[in-house]
Design a protein around this motif. Structure first.
Motif, PDB file in Angstrom:
ATOM      1  N   GLY A 145       0.620  -1.012   0.573  1.00  0.00           N
ATOM      2  CA  GLY A 145      -0.013   0.122   0.240  1.00  0.00           C
ATOM      3  C   GLY A 145       0.271   1.056  -0.334  1.00  0.00           C
ATOM      4  O   GLY A 145       0.492   2.111   0.119  1.00  0.00           O
ATOM      5  N   TYR A 146       2.199   1.038   0.124  1.00  0.00           N
ATOM      6  CA  TYR A 146       2.966   2.382  -0.178  1.00  0.00           C
ATOM      7  C   TYR A 146       3.099   3.201  -1.815  1.00  0.00           C
ATOM      8  O   TYR A 146       2.923   2.115  -2.784  1.00  0.00           O
ATOM      9  CB  TYR A 146       4.297   1.812   0.251  1.00  0.00           C
ATOM     10  CG  TYR A 146       4.333   1.533   1.752  1.00  0.00           C
ATOM     11  CD1 TYR A 146       3.724   1.847   2.571  1.00  0.00           C
ATOM     12  CD2 TYR A 146       5.410   1.289   2.087  1.00  0.00           C
ATOM     13  CE1 TYR A 146       3.870   1.165   3.473  1.00  0.00           C
ATOM     14  CE2 TYR A 146       5.906   0.752   3.011  1.00  0.00           C
ATOM     15  CZ  TYR A 146       5.551   0.841   3.749  1.00  0.00           C
ATOM     16  OH  TYR A 146       5.107   0.463   5.050  1.00  0.00           O
ATOM     17  N   VAL A 147       3.109   4.342  -1.772  1.00  0.00           N
ATOM     18  CA  VAL A 147       3.011   4.625  -3.443  1.00  0.00           C
ATOM     19  C   VAL A 147       4.456   4.013  -3.699  1.00  0.00           C
ATOM     20  O   VAL A 147       6.159   5.034  -2.570  1.00  0.00           O
ATOM     21  CB  VAL A 147       2.808   5.781  -3.225  1.00  0.00           C
ATOM     22  CG1 VAL A 147       3.037   6.810  -4.402  1.00  0.00           C
ATOM     23  CG2 VAL A 147       1.636   6.241  -2.829  1.00  0.00           C
ATOM     24  N   ILE A 148       5.064   3.879  -4.720  1.00  0.00           N
ATOM     25  CA  ILE A 148       6.656   3.605  -5.064  1.00  0.00           C
ATOM     26  C   ILE A 148       6.437   4.949  -6.485  1.00  0.00           C
ATOM     27  O   ILE A 148       8.263   4.530  -7.025  1.00  0.00           O
ATOM     28  CB  ILE A 148       6.979   2.059  -5.444  1.00  0.00           C
ATOM     29  CG1 ILE A 148       5.607   1.235  -6.448  1.00  0.00           C
ATOM     30  CG2 ILE A 148       6.461   1.260  -4.003  1.00  0.00           C
ATOM     31  CD1 ILE A 148       6.116   0.258  -6.925  1.00  0.00           C
ATOM     32  N   GLY A 149       5.730   5.184  -6.890  1.00  0.00           N
ATOM     33  CA  GLY A 149       5.780   6.048  -8.499  1.00  0.00           C
ATOM     34  C   GLY A 149       4.781   6.604  -9.100  1.00  0.00           C
ATOM     35  O   GLY A 149       3.646   6.317  -8.548  1.00  0.00           O
ATOM     36  N   ILE A 150       4.626   7.748  -9.575  1.00  0.00           N
ATOM     37  CA  ILE A 150       3.348   8.574 -10.311  1.00  0.00           C
ATOM     38  C   ILE A 150       3.584   8.204 -11.778  1.00  0.00           C
ATOM     39  O   ILE A 150       4.889   8.332 -12.138  1.00  0.00           O
ATOM     40  CB  ILE A 150       3.607   9.979  -9.758  1.00  0.00           C
ATOM     41  CG1 ILE A 150       3.985   9.951  -8.226  1.00  0.00           C
ATOM     42  CG2 ILE A 150       3.172  10.889 -10.703  1.00  0.00           C
ATOM     43  CD1 ILE A 150       2.580   9.868  -7.631  1.00  0.00           C
ATOM     44  N   HIS A 151       3.060   7.833 -11.659  1.00  0.00           N
ATOM     45  CA  HIS A 151       2.235   7.577 -13.845  1.00  0.00           C
ATOM     46  C   HIS A 151       3.177   8.883 -14.512  1.00  0.00           C
ATOM     47  O   HIS A 151       2.514   9.733 -14.587  1.00  0.00           O
ATOM     48  CB  HIS A 151       1.008   7.690 -14.214  1.00  0.00           C
ATOM     49  CG  HIS A 151       0.558   6.359 -13.778  1.00  0.00           C
ATOM     50  ND1 HIS A 151       1.245   4.810 -13.379  1.00  0.00           N
ATOM     51  CD2 HIS A 151      -0.871   5.871 -13.217  1.00  0.00           C
ATOM     52  CE1 HIS A 151       0.765   4.186 -12.740  1.00  0.00           C
ATOM     53  NE2 HIS A 151      -0.803   4.389 -12.635  1.00  0.00           N
ATOM     54  N   SER A 152       3.603   8.390 -16.084  1.00  0.00           N
ATOM     55  CA  SER A 152       4.478  10.107 -15.994  1.00  0.00           C
ATOM     56  C   SER A 152       4.012  10.119 -17.594  1.00  0.00           C
ATOM     57  O   SER A 152       3.383  10.711 -18.227  1.00  0.00           O
ATOM     58  CB  SER A 152       5.752   9.287 -15.879  1.00  0.00           C
ATOM     59  OG  SER A 152       6.152  10.892 -16.646  1.00  0.00           O
ATOM     60  N   ARG A 153       4.449   9.063 -18.612  1.00  0.00           N
ATOM     61  CA  ARG A 153       3.874   8.563 -19.613  1.00  0.00           C
ATOM     62  C   ARG A 153       4.143   7.135 -20.287  1.00  0.00           C
ATOM     63  O   ARG A 153       4.924   6.242 -19.910  1.00  0.00           O
ATOM     64  CB  ARG A 153       5.494   9.405 -20.598  1.00  0.00           C
ATOM     65  CG  ARG A 153       6.723   8.727 -20.605  1.00  0.00           C
ATOM     66  CD  ARG A 153       7.941   9.939 -20.948  1.00  0.00           C
ATOM     67  NE  ARG A 153       7.540  11.228 -19.873  1.00  0.00           N
ATOM     68  CZ  ARG A 153       7.987  12.404 -20.887  1.00  0.00           C
ATOM     69  NH1 ARG A 153       8.744  12.682 -21.223  1.00  0.00           N
ATOM     70  NH2 ARG A 153       8.013  13.361 -19.117  1.00  0.00           N
ATOM     71  N   ILE A 154       3.780   7.183 -21.939  1.00  0.00           N
ATOM     72  CA  ILE A 154       3.703   5.878 -22.138  1.00  0.00           C
ATOM     73  C   ILE A 154       4.271   6.000 -23.854  1.00  0.00           C
ATOM     74  O   ILE A 154       4.875   7.266 -24.468  1.00  0.00           O
ATOM     75  CB  ILE A 154       2.677   4.790 -22.608  1.00  0.00           C
ATOM     76  CG1 ILE A 154       1.589   6.268 -24.038  1.00  0.00           C
ATOM     77  CG2 ILE A 154       1.434   5.205 -21.395  1.00  0.00           C
ATOM     78  CD1 ILE A 154      -0.076   5.539 -23.478  1.00  0.00           C
ATOM     79  N   GLY A 155       4.611   4.920 -24.005  1.00  0.00           N
ATOM     80  CA  GLY A 155       4.853   4.855 -25.650  1.00  0.00           C
ATOM     81  C   GLY A 155       3.973   3.852 -26.019  1.00  0.00           C
ATOM     82  O   GLY A 155       3.055   3.684 -26.179  1.00  0.00           O
ATOM     83  N   ARG A 156       4.483   3.555 -27.651  1.00  0.00           N
ATOM     84  CA  ARG A 156       4.357   2.687 -28.895  1.00  0.00           C
ATOM     85  C   ARG A 156       3.737   1.179 -28.169  1.00  0.00           C
ATOM     86  O   ARG A 156       2.435   0.913 -28.311  1.00  0.00           O
ATOM     87  CB  ARG A 156       4.035   3.145 -29.972  1.00  0.00           C
ATOM     88  CG  ARG A 156       4.823   4.065 -30.768  1.00  0.00           C
ATOM     89  CD  ARG A 156       4.783   4.357 -31.621  1.00  0.00           C
ATOM     90  NE  ARG A 156       4.763   5.324 -33.182  1.00  0.00           N
ATOM     91  CZ  ARG A 156       3.450   5.538 -33.592  1.00  0.00           C
ATOM     92  NH1 ARG A 156       2.057   5.104 -33.723  1.00  0.00           N
ATOM     93  NH2 ARG A 156       2.823   7.187 -34.009  1.00  0.00           N
ATOM     94  N   SER A 157       4.640   0.735 -27.835  1.00  0.00           N
ATOM     95  CA  SER A 157       4.302  -0.435 -27.113  1.00  0.00           C
ATOM     96  C   SER A 157       3.857  -0.314 -26.186  1.00  0.00           C
ATOM     97  O   SER A 157       3.679   0.343 -25.273  1.00  0.00           O
ATOM     98  CB  SER A 157       5.974  -0.857 -26.745  1.00  0.00           C
ATOM     99  OG  SER A 157       5.507  -2.829 -26.116  1.00  0.00           O
ATOM    100  N   MET A 158       3.487  -1.596 -25.898  1.00  0.00           N
ATOM    101  CA  MET A 158       2.042  -1.840 -24.510  1.00  0.00           C
ATOM    102  C   MET A 158       2.912  -2.195 -23.174  1.00  0.00           C
ATOM    103  O   MET A 158       1.986  -1.604 -22.291  1.00  0.00           O
ATOM    104  CB  MET A 158       1.365  -2.982 -24.809  1.00  0.00           C
ATOM    105  CG  MET A 158      -0.184  -3.040 -25.611  1.00  0.00           C
ATOM    106  SD  MET A 158      -0.844  -1.696 -25.800  1.00  0.00           S
ATOM    107  CE  MET A 158      -1.703  -1.866 -23.794  1.00  0.00           C
ATOM    108  N   ALA A 159       4.398  -1.971 -23.760  1.00  0.00           N
ATOM    109  CA  ALA A 159       5.155  -2.258 -22.411  1.00  0.00           C
ATOM    110  C   ALA A 159       5.900  -1.423 -21.944  1.00  0.00           C
ATOM    111  O   ALA A 159       6.461  -1.252 -21.327  1.00  0.00           O
ATOM    112  CB  ALA A 159       6.171  -4.122 -22.959  1.00  0.00           C
TER     113      ALA A 159
END
Length: 662
Positions: free
Chosen positions: A200-214
């Protein structure tokens, strides 16, 4: 100082992304894995942990709106400090903060760093019982550690609650502030949303994506901890300490006239009114050869000189510059802010020690862990081919109903003469008859000649499942797909799947129709011969008295539907047959560079899950980990969301349709 602001912004935006990508570890770098503890993999136990943790942290995940856009964040202190993404937050901007329980608060943008993509928003009117969650330690992350995201994507979702996505740590960052990569999917609106570990700890904040689903990149939570002082001050920042001084110029390196390809000095492109440069007498096209007694040839050197002058408590700065053929010496009164950011304590809830993370290699091949269950369930799937138009054929998945002749599938991809394709050369195709279509939910009931010995059991269906429940979509030709329920079921509003005419209408005179003020090139109206000035008075059997009547009609009609329009052109009344188009997608965002279903919204009730479902894989069944039938995949709606119709609604449709057929 406006130090070539536009040029520097482009530089930082480019280098921030490239440096973030280059700073994540290679896939086979397992140096940190040795620090993780081993534990027997148990997917049922993992699901239980996931459900419990989501319930615990969800109240602190917030939807943020301001500056004309919406994004996500997470509250990390009882005083209302919210972590979010630097590219979404502007210091001093007012924001509306909405919690999952419906409470709304006001917030103000505080510190923001676009290069590291971290920012903080402060709730200005917090309640005493404000939900909040702890920040973890992103330096302890290991590959294949389970994680999950909660955020508020744009588009179709259920009410005020965030959407859940499950994932694993794919690559860890090389340093405290370099981004790491997870498989928890994101799309527009998710920016700023938290990524949690299973404690339940915050480990990251969503930033950006690339074309690949990964390609899903996260700002490490340690970046926020390391810049906590700067984040709590209402301004943009680049590095720790006071901000770089501003002298009020836009500038670029000046080419050296004596050495081609090299630079000498800094050329001023423009000067800001009332800035230090303007007060000193600097002008556009001046070339600063020396500043604070130093020669410069790059913008970084100029920035460093300004920082050194500030730290050296300089009150005046001598400038040597070239103005045309004339060389001048000026002196600038260096009146800049020297105060460092205030020392702000981290939230009390912040945990200095974090439990040792668990790493499960099985997560990288999760579908393999359910191979036995999948092999028992994939017999419910069939491949259906049907004919559209001039002998064009389309393929889609269908779902057998055990003990009956019935097959369910996606209506808009079932044309005429549907057949179940033979499994091998020794078998024959099986012809299906169309019993009934439900266009509101885009499902069709088909009838096979024989009763199915295998298929889904409508007497053993799962009820509505909580957010985070694991799902299995079987595949007759593969391992299937594992996903989690994203949110509760909801009514899907028709938007992307509505009919598109390609006109700009306006109500004609006193509600006498809808006049076409514009007819777009290559649109359905243009292809049908409609002209600017035509007044539409009827579409099919619906009277059109205003532009809103026309819009309402098109919202109810599917893309590619054929309609009949009655119109007035001058003194004549005409009738036109129009094949509607689909709403055009002009977005170049990576989230929109993927195949989606033609009919992907406008359903009475669906629940989302995060399976990477191809459009032609719709029509097949979805099960929970116990093998109970939970729904039918009906659409790939977006990069993150696949939609499924709940099993209970399907059961009602089959019972009604089969009764009518008898």
């Amino acid at each position: 100082m406006l130090l070539s602001r536009h040029l520097l912004f482009l530089f930082f935006a480019a280098t921030a992304f490239s440096s973030s990508l280059s700073s994540v570890r290679a896939e086979d770098d397992t140096a940190s894995d040795a620090e993780s503890t081993s534990k027997e993999f148990d997917l049922q136990a993992l699901q239980s942990d996931l459900l419990n943790t989501i319930d615990r942290v969800r109240p602190a995940v917030v939807n943020i709106f301001g500056g004309g856009t919406g994004f996500s964040g997470v509250i990390v202190s009882p005083d209302g400090q919210i972590l979010s993404a630097g590219h979404a937050v502007r210091p001093g901007t007012q924001y509306r903060i909405t919690l999952p329980d419906g409470r709304r608060f006001r917030g103000i943008g505080k510190g923001s760093n676009q290069r590291l993509d971290c920012a903080l928003i402060q709730i200005t009117n917090p309640d005493d019982d404000l939900p909040h969650v702890p920040m973890g330690d992103s330096s302890s992350l290991v590959r294949n550690q389970p994680c999950f995201g909660l955020s508020y994507p744009g588009g179709q979702k259920a009410g005020r609650e965030p959407v859940a996505r499950f994932g694993r740590i794919v690559r860890t960052g090389r340093s405290q502030s370099s981004m790491f990569q997870s498989s928890a999917l994101m799309e527009p609106g998710d920016s700023g949303g938290p990524l949690f570990d299973f404690n339940g700890y915050v480990i990251g904040i969503h930033s950006r994506i690339g074309r690949s689903m990964a390609s899903n990149y996260e700002v490490p939570v340690n970046t926020f901890r390391g810049f906590w002082n700067e984040l709590n001050r209402e301004r943009t920042f680049v590095r720790s300490g006071p901000p770089t001084p501003r002298i009020g110029v836009r500038c670029t390196p000046a080419p050296d006239p004596e050495n081609e390809g090299e630079f000498k000095g800094i050329k001023i492109l423009s000067v800001v009114d009332d800035g230090l440069a303007a007060k000193t007498g600097l002008k556009a096209d001046d070339v600063m050869l020396k500043f604070y007694d130093r020669e410069m040839s790059t913008l970084d050197q100029l920035r460093q000189v300004l920082v050194d002058a500030r730290d050296g408590d300089a009150e005046t700065i001598k400038i040597e510059l070239q103005r045309g053929e004339e060389q001048l010496n000026l002196e600038m009164a260096f009146d800049v802010e020297r105060e460092a950011a205030p020392d702000v304590e981290l939230p009390e809830i912040d945990h200095p020690s974090v439990p040792t993370p668990q790493s499960f290699e099985e997560l990288s091949r999760l579908a393999n862990q359910l191979a036995d269950l999948e092999s028992q369930l994939d017999d419910a799937c069939v491949e259906i081919t049907s004919v559209f138009g001039d002998e064009e054929t389309r393929d889609i998945v269908g779902t057998r109903i055990v003990g009956t002749n019935w097959v369910l599938s996606k209506s808009s991809v079932i044309g005429s003469d549907p057949i179940i394709e033979a499994d091998d050369a020794d078998s024959e195709d099986i012809a299906l008859s169309i019993v009934q279509r439900d266009t509101a939910n885009d499902i069709v009931l088909l009838k096979a000649p024989d009763v199915h010995a295998v298929g889904v059991d409508l007497d053993a269906v799962a009820s509505e499942l909580p957010m985070g429940t694991f799902l299995l979509t079987p595949d007759a030709n593969g391992n299937g797909l594992v996903s989690v329920v994203g949110s509760s079921a909801f009514r899907s509003r028709k938007f992307s799947s509505r009919g598109f005419l390609g006109v700009v209408p306006e109500t004609y005179q006193d509600n006498e129709g809808a006049v076409l003020n514009e007819v777009t090139e290559d649109g359905a109206a243009k292809r049908a011969g409609l002209l600017v000035g035509d007044v539409i008075t009827k579409m099919n059997d619906t009277a059109i008295r205003s532009q809103q009547d026309m819009r309402n009609f098109l919202m109810r009609v599917d893309a590619n539907a054929v309609i009949t329009a009655t119109l007035r052109r001058d003194e004549d009344e005409l009738t036109k047959s129009i094949t509607l188009g689909a709403v055009p997608n002009n977005s170049r965002h990576a989230a929109d560079q993927m195949a989606k279903s033609g009919r992907r919204d406008g359903f009475r009730q669906v629940f989302p899950h995060d399976a990477n479902l191809e459009p032609d894989e719709c029509g097949g069944p979805v099960f929970d980990l116990s093998g109970k039938f939970v729904g039918l995949n009906i659409a790939r709606n977006s990069r993150v969301r696949s939609f499924a119709l709940p099993a209970a609604a399907l059961k009602d449709f089959i019972e009604q349709a089969s009764s009518a057929e008898e």
